[in-house]
Structure formats: C-alpha cells, structure tokens
Design a protein around this motif. Structure first.
Motif, mmCIF file in Angstrom:
data_model
loop_
_atom_site.group_PDB
_atom_site.id
_atom_site.type_symbol
_atom_site.label_atom_id
_atom_site.label_comp_id
_atom_site.label_asym_id
_atom_site.label_seq_id
_atom_site.Cartn_x
_atom_site.Cartn_y
_atom_site.Cartn_z
ATOM 1 N N MET A 293 0.844 -1.195 0.000
ATOM 2 C CA MET A 293 0.000 0.000 0.000
ATOM 3 C C MET A 293 0.879 1.246 0.000
ATOM 4 O O MET A 293 1.981 1.245 0.555
ATOM 5 N N LYS A 294 0.391 2.321 -0.626
ATOM 6 C CA LYS A 294 1.154 3.561 -0.706
ATOM 7 C C LYS A 294 0.576 4.623 0.234
ATOM 8 O O LYS A 294 -0.572 4.524 0.693
ATOM 9 N N ALA A 295 1.397 5.634 0.484
ATOM 10 C CA ALA A 295 0.969 6.772 1.291
ATOM 11 C C ALA A 295 1.682 8.019 0.807
ATOM 12 O O ALA A 295 2.785 7.951 0.251
ATOM 13 N N VAL A 296 1.042 9.149 1.027
ATOM 14 C CA VAL A 296 1.617 10.458 0.704
ATOM 15 C C VAL A 296 1.654 11.273 1.989
ATOM 16 O O VAL A 296 0.663 11.322 2.729
ATOM 17 N N ILE A 297 2.792 11.904 2.269
ATOM 18 C CA ILE A 297 2.900 12.840 3.387
ATOM 19 C C ILE A 297 3.085 14.235 2.801
ATOM 20 O O ILE A 297 4.037 14.482 2.054
ATOM 21 N N LEU A 298 2.160 15.126 3.119
ATOM 22 C CA LEU A 298 2.202 16.503 2.618
ATOM 23 C C LEU A 298 2.984 17.359 3.611
ATOM 24 O O LEU A 298 2.485 17.704 4.675
ATOM 25 N N ILE A 299 4.211 17.650 3.266
ATOM 26 C CA ILE A 299 5.078 18.434 4.138
ATOM 27 C C ILE A 299 5.008 19.882 3.681
ATOM 28 O O ILE A 299 5.554 20.242 2.636
ATOM 29 N N GLY A 300 4.324 20.700 4.458
ATOM 30 C CA GLY A 300 4.120 22.099 4.074
ATOM 31 C C GLY A 300 5.253 22.975 4.545
ATOM 32 O O GLY A 300 6.434 22.660 4.386
ATOM 33 N N GLY A 301 4.902 24.103 5.184
ATOM 34 C CA GLY A 301 5.924 25.013 5.690
ATOM 35 C C GLY A 301 6.794 24.339 6.730
ATOM 36 O O GLY A 301 6.293 23.764 7.689
ATOM 37 N N LEU A 302 8.101 24.380 6.514
ATOM 38 C CA LEU A 302 9.010 23.657 7.387
ATOM 39 C C LEU A 302 9.510 24.502 8.552
ATOM 40 O O LEU A 302 10.368 24.059 9.311
ATOM 41 N N ASP A 303 9.001 25.713 8.722
ATOM 42 C CA ASP A 303 9.529 26.593 9.754
ATOM 43 C C ASP A 303 8.485 26.988 10.788
ATOM 44 O O ASP A 303 8.600 28.010 11.455
ATOM 45 N N ILE A 304 7.443 26.159 10.933
ATOM 46 C CA ILE A 304 6.363 26.508 11.855
ATOM 47 C C ILE A 304 6.849 26.515 13.297
ATOM 48 O O ILE A 304 6.462 27.365 14.091
ATOM 49 N N LEU A 305 7.721 25.588 13.655
ATOM 50 C CA LEU A 305 8.161 25.445 15.047
ATOM 51 C C LEU A 305 9.355 26.346 15.356
ATOM 52 O O LEU A 305 10.344 25.923 15.946
ATOM 53 N N ARG A 306 9.270 27.600 14.963
ATOM 54 C CA ARG A 306 10.363 28.529 15.293
ATOM 55 C C ARG A 306 10.407 28.775 16.804
ATOM 56 O O ARG A 306 9.363 28.782 17.457
ATOM 57 N N PRO A 307 11.626 28.963 17.373
ATOM 58 C CA PRO A 307 12.924 29.104 16.707
ATOM 59 C C PRO A 307 13.666 27.790 16.476
ATOM 60 O O PRO A 307 14.794 27.795 16.014
ATOM 61 N N LEU A 308 13.034 26.648 16.807
ATOM 62 C CA LEU A 308 13.708 25.366 16.634
ATOM 63 C C LEU A 308 14.038 25.104 15.174
ATOM 64 O O LEU A 308 15.079 24.529 14.836
ATOM 65 N N THR A 309 13.149 25.540 14.271
ATOM 66 C CA THR A 309 13.353 25.280 12.846
ATOM 67 C C THR A 309 14.368 26.223 12.206
ATOM 68 O O THR A 309 14.593 26.154 10.997
ATOM 69 N N LEU A 310 14.977 27.081 12.989
ATOM 70 C CA LEU A 310 16.126 27.821 12.478
ATOM 71 C C LEU A 310 17.343 26.907 12.357
ATOM 72 O O LEU A 310 18.306 27.236 11.673
ATOM 73 N N SER A 311 17.277 25.747 13.028
ATOM 74 C CA SER A 311 18.385 24.784 12.994
ATOM 75 C C SER A 311 18.068 23.563 12.142
ATOM 76 O O SER A 311 18.943 23.043 11.450
ATOM 77 N N LEU A 312 16.825 23.091 12.197
ATOM 78 C CA LEU A 312 16.405 21.917 11.427
ATOM 79 C C LEU A 312 14.994 22.151 10.907
ATOM 80 O O LEU A 312 14.196 22.828 11.564
ATOM 81 N N PRO A 313 14.646 21.577 9.734
ATOM 82 C CA PRO A 313 13.263 21.697 9.252
ATOM 83 C C PRO A 313 12.308 20.897 10.129
ATOM 84 O O PRO A 313 12.708 19.932 10.789
ATOM 85 N N GLN A 314 11.057 21.298 10.125
ATOM 86 C CA GLN A 314 10.071 20.705 11.028
ATOM 87 C C GLN A 314 10.029 19.175 10.996
ATOM 88 O O GLN A 314 9.977 18.551 12.072
ATOM 89 N N PRO A 315 10.030 18.494 9.834
ATOM 90 C CA PRO A 315 9.927 17.029 9.865
ATOM 91 C C PRO A 315 11.084 16.346 10.587
ATOM 92 O O PRO A 315 10.957 15.207 11.020
ATOM 93 N N LEU A 316 12.213 17.046 10.714
ATOM 94 C CA LEU A 316 13.394 16.451 11.345
ATOM 95 C C LEU A 316 13.572 16.904 12.791
ATOM 96 O O LEU A 316 14.560 16.539 13.436
ATOM 97 N N ILE A 317 12.614 17.685 13.313
ATOM 98 C CA ILE A 317 12.614 18.025 14.731
ATOM 99 C C ILE A 317 12.224 16.779 15.526
ATOM 100 O O ILE A 317 11.277 16.073 15.183
ATOM 101 N N GLU A 318 12.951 16.510 16.611
ATOM 102 C CA GLU A 318 12.665 15.327 17.406
ATOM 103 C C GLU A 318 11.530 15.595 18.396
ATOM 104 O O GLU A 318 11.525 16.611 19.093
ATOM 105 N N PHE A 319 10.611 14.670 18.418
ATOM 106 C CA PHE A 319 9.487 14.705 19.346
ATOM 107 C C PHE A 319 9.506 13.387 20.108
ATOM 108 O O PHE A 319 9.386 12.319 19.505
ATOM 109 N N CYS A 320 9.718 13.462 21.407
ATOM 110 C CA CYS A 320 9.893 12.241 22.213
ATOM 111 C C CYS A 320 11.018 11.371 21.654
ATOM 112 O O CYS A 320 10.881 10.160 21.467
#
Length: 372
Positions: free
Chosen positions: A1-28
């Motif tokens: 089965m396939k899936a699509v992930i829609l990755i929009g604005g990568l800087d929503i979690l500022r100021p953390l996203t000044l270092s990494l884009p949102q999908p690569l921010i660690e959560f837990c």
C-alpha cells in the motif's frame, strides 16, 4: 500500500526550525517524520511519497531519507514543488508516483506532515473498504472548531453530509484531522497539475456528490502549529507509550539512575544521557541523547534535545531546550523555548522567553519576550 505525506511550511516550530526543518525536529526522541513513517509501516504501507517544496529542503535531506528507507525497509520517493501549491496541489503533482503512471487502482493514505496522533490507520482502512466511497477522512472533536475544516456527519455509515471550511458560526465540533484514504479516481477531480489548490476547497464537491465518508478517532490528536502545541502533545504521547510500549519509558529505578534520584510520572530518557544525584524529574519529561544533568536538578513538563547540559540545582519547567544548550547552576527556566546552543549563566531566571540560537543570557528575563 502507498501513502503520501504533505510536508508544508518547514519553519512553523520557530525558533527550533532555524536549525532543522520541522519534519526532522525530534518529538519524544524521534523525528516527527519518523513517527509518521513508523505508523504507516505498521499499517502495511511499503511505499511513501513525500511532497515537499524545494526551497525548504536542507542539504542533509537526501541522506536522511535514504537512512529512513534502510531502517524501515520501505521505499521513499520525493515529489518536489518549485512553487507553493497549497495542500491539494502537491497531491495532484505526485499523481504519477502514487498511481504508478496510472496503472494502480489501490487506495492510498494521505497525511498532513504537521499532524501527530494515535494513528488508527488500520481502522481507517476497514471503514474505507466497507463503504466503498471515493475517500475517507479522519475526524476528531475539538473545543475551537472555527480554525479548521468542519464536518457534519451523523449518518451511521459515516457519510459526510456537510463540509464547511473555517465557519464563522458554530456548525459542529467535528473537524478534518488531516489524515485521509483516497481512491486514485480522486485525481480526475482535482485542478490540473501545477495549480495551487486547498484540500478544504476540494473536499466539499465530494460531499455534494455523496462520495466522502469520515472515521471519528477517539485517540489523541495534535496539529503542530507552534512550540506550545508541540509541548502540550508530549504528555499524551508518553501516556500512550506507557500503555503500548511501557519498556520504552525510563524505569523508576535501576543501574542507570542514582538511588536518590526520583522519577515522577512518565519520563523518557535516552540511554546515553547522564543523570546526577538527588534529581527529581517528571512528569512528562523527555531527555535526549548525550544530555547531562547535574546533581539536584528539578525538571517537569520539559523536553531536552540532544547534547543539553543542565548544571546542578537548576530548575526547568514547561520548556523546550534546544540542542547543545547549557543551563547554569541554580538557574530557573520556566515556560520558555531555548533554541540551539543557548548559554544560560549561573543563577539566571528565564520566564516565558523565546531565545534564538547561539545567544548568551547573563541577566534574568522576568517577563515574556523574544531574545534576538
């Protein structure tokens, strides 16, 4: 089965996203993207398309994608936007990748990249195959529905009767949660490839044609709009882990913890972290790789990213602390966001501050403000 992930604005979690884009921010202690990929893998997905804008890709993007492919044993392809196409436009752009150039009629998942939840994907598959409509969207109930696409659908079959985007008056507290299953025939109903389009603008037509259904999730759900929503989601995520994967959480005692250090509630500690004597940690605390906590530290409702050093007898509450940040002894950090490589000097009070990367705090911050 396939899936699509829609990755929009990568800087929503500022100021953390000044270092990494949102999908690569660690959560837990796991990237937001990895949380979604693992959920898809568990639901039987083996082929994922990431829709992302070229201007927001970091240099390490291809290496990260290749590593995730290897770790999860799935195929990951990227559909690259050169101009902003909204939420439905990128999906249309990825049509050939999703349908194998039109040869596949298999339903596929679509996930918004800023959503985390309990991911009841197998239940969604069951509902979708039962009603045989063109699409199924996951819904949740919220207290402030006016910020979302609102669904009215009380039919036992799950058929959606009305869909209203950001209503000005109360219609329902049931909202579009940003997870879908679609049949490939949906692509013929989208605007042409390359045109900007919103999913909440496209969906009402399927409702009028009585082809769209919903699955109401009772589990936890969060849309990552800012660091506050990020932090508020940690507690529910750790609670879910305590029920499903309790061995992943830190034990209350053991050889890795000093005997006089106390863990309260759900706490997640990377094995490489070092915890000092006489600490009190928790509840809802996440400690990332290679963090070091000195003796007598007090910490609750806080996430530490990798490489953070908290010196002795500091207190950290309701905060997110970015990579390689140093918090001095006897400091008190509350309701704050410290980005990468922030240096908080000994005995400093930081209350409600948002601190950008590579800053040094030598005097107390007593009122909420942004430190540029």
């Amino acid at each position: 089965m396939k899936a699509v992930i829609l990755i929009g604005g990568l800087d929503i979690l500022r100021p953390l996203t000044l270092s990494l884009p949102q999908p690569l921010i660690e959560f837990c202690n796991k990237t937001l993207l990895m949380h979604q990929l693992e959920a898809l893998k568990a639901a039987g997905v083996n082929d994922v398309v990431l829709c992302v804008h070229e201007k927001t890709l970091p240099k390490s993007w291809n290496q990260v994608v290749a590593r995730y492919e290897t770790e999860l044993a799935i195929r990951i392809q990227c559909s690259i936007e050169t101009t902003s196409l909204g939420t439905a436009g990128p999906l249309k752009l990825a049509e050939k990748l999703v349908t194998n150039d039109g040869s596949s009629e298999e339903p596929f998942f679509v996930l918004n990249g800023d959503v985390l939840c309990s991911f009841p994907l197998r239940d969604m598959i069951h509902v979708h195959m039962k009603h045989k409509g063109i699409g199924t969207l996951m819904t949740v109930r919220v207290d402030q529905p006016s910020n979302y696409g609102v669904v009215v659908g009380d039919d036992p079959s799950g058929k959606i009767e009305h869909f209203v985007n950001r209503p000005e008056t109360f219609v329902s507290n049931l909202i579009n949660a940003g997870l879908y299953i679609f049949n490939p025939s949906i692509f013929s109903r989208f605007p042409p490839a390359g045109e900007k389009a919103s999913m909440n603008a496209v969906l009402p037509q399927f409702v009028l044609d009585e082809e769209l259904y919903h699955f109401e999730s009772k589990g936890y759900w969060v849309k990552m709009t800012d660091v506050r929503t990020f932090l508020s989601a940690v507690g529910p995520q750790l609670e879910m882990m305590s029920l499903l994967h309790s061995n992943a959480l830190a034990p209350k005692s053991g050889p890795t913890l000093p005997a006089n250090t106390q863990l309260v509630g759900n706490v997640l500690i990377d094995p490489s972290a070092v915890i000092g004597e006489d600490c009190k940690i928790g509840p809802d605390v996440v400690i990332g790789p290679n963090c070091v906590l000195g003796d007598g530290v007090r910490m609750e409702s806080t996430t530490l990213f990798s490489g953070v050093m908290v010196d002795g007898h500091a207190v950290v509450q309701d905060s997110v602390v970015g990579w390689k940040t140093h918090i001095g002894s006897w400091s008190w950090i509350t309701s704050s966001v410290l980005a990468e490589d922030v240096n908080v000097k000994l005995g400093t009070l930081v209350n409600g501050a948002t601190v950008l990367p590579h800053k040094e705090l030598v005097t107390s911050v007593r009122q909420p403000q942004i430190i540029i």
